[in-house]
Design an enzyme around this catalytic site. Structure first.
Site, PDB file in Angstrom:
ATOM      1  N   HIS A  57     -46.211  -4.549 -66.390  1.00 53.80           N
ATOM      2  CA  HIS A  57     -47.306  -4.065 -67.238  1.00 53.80           C
ATOM      3  C   HIS A  57     -47.230  -2.545 -67.378  1.00 53.80           C
ATOM      4  O   HIS A  57     -46.569  -1.877 -66.588  1.00 53.80           O
ATOM      5  CB  HIS A  57     -48.670  -4.354 -66.590  1.00 53.80           C
ATOM      6  CG  HIS A  57     -48.886  -5.756 -66.133  1.00 53.80           C
ATOM      7  ND1 HIS A  57     -49.763  -6.615 -66.762  1.00 53.80           N
ATOM      8  CD2 HIS A  57     -48.394  -6.454 -65.077  1.00 53.80           C
ATOM      9  CE1 HIS A  57     -49.791  -7.770 -66.121  1.00 53.80           C
ATOM     10  NE2 HIS A  57     -48.954  -7.704 -65.095  1.00 53.80           N
ATOM     11  N   TYR A  58     -47.955  -2.001 -68.353  1.00 51.23           N
ATOM     12  CA  TYR A  58     -48.302  -0.580 -68.296  1.00 51.23           C
ATOM     13  C   TYR A  58     -49.818  -0.462 -68.221  1.00 51.23           C
ATOM     14  O   TYR A  58     -50.558  -1.382 -68.609  1.00 51.23           O
ATOM     15  CB  TYR A  58     -47.717   0.240 -69.442  1.00 51.23           C
ATOM     16  CG  TYR A  58     -48.093  -0.142 -70.857  1.00 51.23           C
ATOM     17  CD1 TYR A  58     -49.386  -0.487 -71.235  1.00 51.23           C
ATOM     18  CD2 TYR A  58     -47.128  -0.103 -71.866  1.00 51.23           C
ATOM     19  CE1 TYR A  58     -49.714  -0.800 -72.541  1.00 51.23           C
ATOM     20  CE2 TYR A  58     -47.449  -0.413 -73.183  1.00 51.23           C
ATOM     21  CZ  TYR A  58     -48.732  -0.751 -73.511  1.00 51.23           C
ATOM     22  OH  TYR A  58     -49.052  -1.056 -74.806  1.00 51.23           O
ATOM     23  N   THR A  59     -50.302   0.679 -67.709  1.00 54.32           N
ATOM     24  CA  THR A  59     -51.732   0.798 -67.388  1.00 54.32           C
ATOM     25  C   THR A  59     -52.592   1.314 -68.533  1.00 54.32           C
ATOM     26  O   THR A  59     -53.800   1.067 -68.559  1.00 54.32           O
ATOM     27  CB  THR A  59     -51.927   1.740 -66.195  1.00 54.32           C
ATOM     28  OG1 THR A  59     -51.464   3.049 -66.547  1.00 54.32           O
ATOM     29  CG2 THR A  59     -51.169   1.239 -64.970  1.00 54.32           C
ATOM     30  N   GLU A 113     -47.796  -2.852 -62.108  1.00 56.77           N
ATOM     31  CA  GLU A 113     -48.393  -1.962 -63.107  1.00 56.77           C
ATOM     32  C   GLU A 113     -47.649  -0.630 -63.091  1.00 56.77           C
ATOM     33  O   GLU A 113     -47.376  -0.069 -62.026  1.00 56.77           O
ATOM     34  CB  GLU A 113     -49.873  -1.731 -62.820  1.00 56.77           C
ATOM     35  CG  GLU A 113     -50.779  -2.913 -63.133  1.00 56.77           C
ATOM     36  CD  GLU A 113     -51.140  -3.027 -64.611  1.00 56.77           C
ATOM     37  OE1 GLU A 113     -50.650  -2.187 -65.400  1.00 56.77           O
ATOM     38  OE2 GLU A 113     -51.895  -3.945 -64.964  1.00 56.77           O
TER      39      GLU A 113
END
Length: 278
Positions: A48-50, A112
């Site tokens: 994921h990215y945050t 993340e």
């Protein structure tokens, strides 16, 4: 003699009271045997990215925001932080599906990555880059988890793969090809793609073929026979990973060739990982 017997009885009574009923005592477990019929609860690694900076990312993932991840990878300075034990479930995947598996929180490790995500500009949507030092940390972390938990290369996926349209992360700026070159994920054979592309430049496949192939690849896509919104979202998600130069969601010859090769036996190749330094 009577006093001795009475003393023994009292001692036994006090002992029983101290330990309580038998069912409250700690069980004695024999670990002499082990079944061969088992595997890791961790079947997937989801990236994921945050969409937040470091401080906000850490706060959201560690407080009462109803979202978490097993690991958080900082951007500056690059570093890996474990937030949830791998044996416990983190809340990162949400409603999700991949290759017949649903609700992947229960079977995945979530990573993340601190990154600003995207913003819309007059020139179109722009995705923030990932510092190479940060990607190097993610590569090391993914390799370590995959080796320990025996995660299949095709089960190292993005959040957008398991929720196309609803999620875009880690996005087209994420360098998936580096993960392929490192031998962590399979990649469509470039030679086969070039051959197939010539064929599809003459005529593109129909939507039924497209939806069937994308479903076989792993995406949760309905076989409607229509170029609906979900189909476009899935095409775009596929392009973000394998052809990030253009992720418009429009089917073209190169995308059709990539999908064809990716869903043909022997089409996805796994590079030999480079030798590790002693």
């Amino acid at each position: 003699m009577k006093k001795a017997i009475l003393g023994t009885a009292i001692a036994l009574l006090l002992s029983a009271c101290a330990t309580g009923p038998a069912y409250l005592q700690k069980p004695v477990i024999d670990h002499s045997y082990a079944s061969q019929n088992e595997d890791s609860r961790t079947q997937f690694i989801v990236l994921h990215y945050t969409v937040l900076d470091w401080e906000k990312s850490l706060k959201v993932l560690t407080t009462g925001g109803q979202v978490s991840a097993h690991y958080l990878v900082r951007d500056e300075p690059a570093g890996i932080y474990q937030l949830v034990d791998e044996n416990r479930r983190a809340w990162h995947a949400g409603a999700s599906y991949w290759a017949g598996n649903q609700n992947l929180n229960s079977a995945s490790i979530g990573i993340e990555i601190v990154n600003a995500g995207w913003k819309d500009t007059p020139m179109g949507r722009v995705y923030a880059p990932f510092p190479q030092a940060q990607i190097d940390e993610v590569l090391k972390l993914v390799r370590d988890i995959a080796q320990r938990q025996k995660v299949k290369p095709e089960h190292i996926i993005g959040h957008n793969d398991i929720a196309p349209g609803r999620k875009q992360d880690p996005g087209p700026a994420f360098p998936w090809k580096q993960f392929a070159d490192a031998g962590l994920i399979p990649w469509p054979d470039a030679t086969q793609v070039a051959i197939k592309k010539v064929t599809y430049e003459n005529a593109l496949p129909d939507v039924a073929w497209l939806q069937d192939r994308l479903g076989r690849f792993g995406y949760n896509i309905a076989r409607t026979g229509e170029m609906d919104r979900l189909t476009t979202d899935v095409i775009s998600t596929f392009q973000m990973k394998y052809r990030p130069a253009d992720y418009s969601g429009v089917l073209d010859a190169e995308t059709a060739a990539l999908i064809d090769v990716a869903t043909t036996k022997g089409g996805m190749l796994l590079a030999t990982p480079p030798a590790t330094k002693p």
